[in-house]
Scaffold this motif. Structure first.
Motif, PDB file in Angstrom:
ATOM      1  N   UNK A 172       0.830  -1.208   0.000  1.00  0.00           N
ATOM      2  CA  UNK A 172       0.000   0.000   0.000  1.00  0.00           C
ATOM      3  C   UNK A 172       0.862   1.256   0.000  1.00  0.00           C
ATOM      4  N   UNK A 173       1.980   1.208   0.716  1.00  0.00           N
ATOM      5  CA  UNK A 173       2.931   2.330   0.692  1.00  0.00           C
ATOM      6  C   UNK A 173       3.414   2.598  -0.730  1.00  0.00           C
ATOM      7  N   UNK A 174       3.782   1.515  -1.405  1.00  0.00           N
ATOM      8  CA  UNK A 174       4.275   1.630  -2.779  1.00  0.00           C
ATOM      9  C   UNK A 174       3.183   2.144  -3.711  1.00  0.00           C
ATOM     10  N   UNK A 175       1.949   1.691  -3.505  1.00  0.00           N
ATOM     11  CA  UNK A 175       0.819   2.128  -4.327  1.00  0.00           C
ATOM     12  C   UNK A 175       0.585   3.620  -4.175  1.00  0.00           C
ATOM     13  N   UNK A 176       0.660   4.114  -2.935  1.00  0.00           N
ATOM     14  CA  UNK A 176       0.450   5.537  -2.676  1.00  0.00           C
ATOM     15  C   UNK A 176       1.559   6.377  -3.307  1.00  0.00           C
ATOM     16  N   UNK A 197      -5.823  15.295  -7.112  1.00  0.00           N
ATOM     17  CA  UNK A 197      -6.992  15.116  -6.243  1.00  0.00           C
ATOM     18  C   UNK A 197      -7.336  13.633  -6.106  1.00  0.00           C
ATOM     19  N   UNK A 198      -7.234  12.913  -7.223  1.00  0.00           N
ATOM     20  CA  UNK A 198      -7.497  11.474  -7.188  1.00  0.00           C
ATOM     21  C   UNK A 198      -6.459  10.756  -6.316  1.00  0.00           C
ATOM     22  N   UNK A 199      -5.211  11.214  -6.440  1.00  0.00           N
ATOM     23  CA  UNK A 199      -4.141  10.617  -5.635  1.00  0.00           C
ATOM     24  C   UNK A 199      -4.360  10.886  -4.151  1.00  0.00           C
ATOM     25  N   UNK A 200      -4.868  12.090  -3.841  1.00  0.00           N
ATOM     26  CA  UNK A 200      -5.145  12.432  -2.435  1.00  0.00           C
ATOM     27  C   UNK A 200      -6.256  11.542  -1.892  1.00  0.00           C
ATOM     28  N   UNK A 201      -7.279  11.300  -2.714  1.00  0.00           N
ATOM     29  CA  UNK A 201      -8.374  10.419  -2.284  1.00  0.00           C
ATOM     30  C   UNK A 201      -7.857   8.994  -2.057  1.00  0.00           C
ATOM     31  N   UNK A 222      -4.815   8.190  -1.308  1.00  0.00           N
ATOM     32  CA  UNK A 222      -3.947   8.210  -0.125  1.00  0.00           C
ATOM     33  C   UNK A 222      -4.767   8.090   1.158  1.00  0.00           C
ATOM     34  N   UNK A 223      -5.917   8.762   1.205  1.00  0.00           N
ATOM     35  CA  UNK A 223      -6.781   8.690   2.385  1.00  0.00           C
ATOM     36  C   UNK A 223      -7.293   7.263   2.575  1.00  0.00           C
ATOM     37  N   UNK A 224      -7.694   6.632   1.450  1.00  0.00           N
ATOM     38  CA  UNK A 224      -8.171   5.246   1.515  1.00  0.00           C
ATOM     39  C   UNK A 224      -7.056   4.305   1.964  1.00  0.00           C
ATOM     40  N   UNK A 225      -5.872   4.523   1.418  1.00  0.00           N
ATOM     41  CA  UNK A 225      -4.728   3.663   1.749  1.00  0.00           C
ATOM     42  C   UNK A 225      -4.342   3.812   3.214  1.00  0.00           C
TER      43      UNK A 225
END
Length: 319
Positions: free
Chosen positions: A23-27, A42-46, A48-51
């Protein structure tokens, strides 16, 4: 709880640690791909919150696993049971011996090993032995006509039981300067060597006055080690009793105090009944119970404790 690469070295948590790092790598990958693009950021921020929420859940699960492992590692695999005569003279002494026999036979029915440490001190070893017997500490009362009573009068006598868990690791540190040690000859049948050598060991913890004796082992060293185990267990119990008194209000989640002075059970021979006063429940066929058939009682106490822990206070509980 923070993440540690050490979690990957534990077989029980390795798969969770790998998922956490994935998950770290995915973020990181999503953040790198979104550079220079406001919509992707913005999508990456969303994401990141999920991760991070998922990673928080993983850490909670890892903590639960590690805590369970720690509890299992420190769980006692043996207990020492002490029996002492209370009020009632000779009849109390007989009753204390009857209780010891009852627990020995119950232990045999569970496949546990039993060994007499000294007089009315018994060691029981086996899986889940502490969980089964931890509620047996307290004053046991018997009401019956003694064999020596010619007029048929019913006598009431008591004996106290203490159940001490023997742990592989203890938080109690005992200073050698606080211990007084004595040696004597062990008692044994047939005039064997056990009677001729001073193998029995008696330890006195000077700050508390706690007195422990072991004579069941063949060597002085082994008896000293066994006596130290029992002394450590007694000091742990003393500490726990003191802590319980400080937090008396928290006892709603316990079926008893764990104190040897608490009256927990009555064995009434005239009415052929055993009554546990902490849960107000009774069982009949007393002679059979005294032959070790106390599994129902043990199970009832465990269920009462579970109910209290889960917030069910519908039952009547002493204390």
């Amino acid at each position: 709880m923070d993440y540690s690469p050490e979690f990957k070295k534990n077989f029980a948590t390795a798969y969770l640690a790998e998922e956490y790092e994935r998950l770290d790598a995915e973020a990181a990958e999503a953040a790198e791909a979104a550079q220079g693009d406001a919509e992707l950021q913005q999508m990456a921020a969303d994401d990141a919150a999920r991760i991070h929420a998922r990673q928080a859940d993983i850490l909670v699960e890892i903590e639960r696993i590690l805590k369970k492992e720690e509890e299992e590692a420190s769980a006692p695999t043996s207990v020492v049971m002490e029996f002492r005569a209370g009020a009632g003279g000779d009849e109390a002494t007989i009753f204390a011996a009857d209780l010891r026999e009852m627990y020995m036979k119950y232990a045999e029915s569970r496949g546990w090993k039993t060994r007499i440490i000294d007089d009315l001190t018994l060691e029981i070893s086996g899986s889940s032995v502490w969980e089964a017997l931890k509620f047996e500490t307290g004053v046991h009362r018997v009401q019956r006509v003694p064999l020596t009573e010619k007029s048929g009068r019913i006598h009431t006598s008591t004996a106290s039981v203490a159940v001490l868990p023997i742990r592989a690791k203890s938080k109690i540190v005992i200073s050698p300067a606080d211990i007084e040690m004595e040696f004597s000859r062990s008692g044994g049948a047939g005039g064997q060597n056990v009677n001729k050598v001073e193998t029995a060991v008696r330890l006195v913890h000077k700050p508390t006055g706690i007195d422990v004796r072991s004579s069941s082992e063949r060597s002085q060293l082994a008896n000293r080690e066994k006596a130290m185990q029992i002394l450590t267990a007694k000091l742990e119990q003393l500490h726990e009793e003191e802590e319980a008194k400080k937090h008396a209000a928290e006892r709603k989640g316990q079926i008893g105090t764990g104190d040897r002075s608490e009256k927990i059970r009555t064995y009434n021979y005239l009415q052929d009944r055993i009554t546990d006063h902490r849960i107000n429940e009774s069982w009949h066929n007393l002679p059979k119970r005294m032959q070790g058939d106390i599994g129902e009682i043990i199970e009832a106490l465990a269920k009462a404790e579970d109910a209290l822990r889960n917030g069910d206070t519908s039952g009547t509980v002493a204390g």
